[in-house]
Design an enzyme around this catalytic site. Sequence first.
Site, PDB file in Angstrom:
ATOM      1  N   GLY A   1       0.790  -1.217   0.000  1.00 37.75           N
ATOM      2  CA  GLY A   1       0.000   0.000   0.000  1.00 37.75           C
ATOM      3  C   GLY A   1       0.826   1.272   0.000  1.00 37.75           C
ATOM      4  O   GLY A   1       0.428   2.282  -0.574  1.00 37.75           O
TER       5      GLY A   1
ATOM      6  N   GLY B   1       4.479   1.313  -0.561  1.00 31.69           N
ATOM      7  CA  GLY B   1       5.719   1.364  -1.298  1.00 31.69           C
ATOM      8  C   GLY B   1       6.030   0.105  -2.062  1.00 31.69           C
ATOM      9  O   GLY B   1       5.239  -0.832  -2.140  1.00 31.69           O
TER      10      GLY B   1
ATOM     11  N   ASP C   1      -1.214  -3.953   7.431  1.00 32.17           N
ATOM     12  CA  ASP C   1      -1.073  -4.493   6.081  1.00 32.17           C
ATOM     13  C   ASP C   1      -0.689  -5.972   6.093  1.00 32.17           C
ATOM     14  O   ASP C   1       0.124  -6.411   5.306  1.00 32.17           O
ATOM     15  CB  ASP C   1      -0.025  -3.672   5.318  1.00 32.17           C
ATOM     16  CG  ASP C   1      -0.077  -3.895   3.818  1.00 32.17           C
ATOM     17  OD1 ASP C   1      -1.144  -4.286   3.307  1.00 32.17           O
ATOM     18  OD2 ASP C   1       0.950  -3.683   3.154  1.00 32.17           O
TER      19      ASP C   1
END
Length: 133
Positions: free
Chosen positions: A16, A18, A129
């Site tokens: 999300g 990089g 994440d």
Amino acid sequence: MRVGPYEIVSELGRGGMGVVYRARREDLGRAFALKVLAAGAEATPDTVARFRREARAAAALAGHPGVVAVHDVGEADGRVYLAMDLVEGPTLEAAIAAGELTPRRAAEIVAAVARSVAAAHARGIIHRDLKPA
């Protein structure tokens, strides 16, 4: 391509915030996982601050066996980056697809991930994440 002192070898994945690369520092003679903020020079101050908070959070978990060590955080040519240990091997997704995991081994992996997430939660850190892969 170079990012600061790191020579990019290959892309490992995208998330999300990089892109993660296999990178090498010749002066240290070793490879790293280098996460580079995707927005690059166009990143907003809020995005850069969030990326740096992520680096601090990961560094706060240093020494936990389920968390990779953070070695460097910096900015070069408008690119904000985070250098971490490189963990070799297939992703969990690839191992499952190849039929390489027994149910017992899958359970051991889930237990190890749960211990790592619990350690982060105990320090007030929420991983935003997590992915099955």
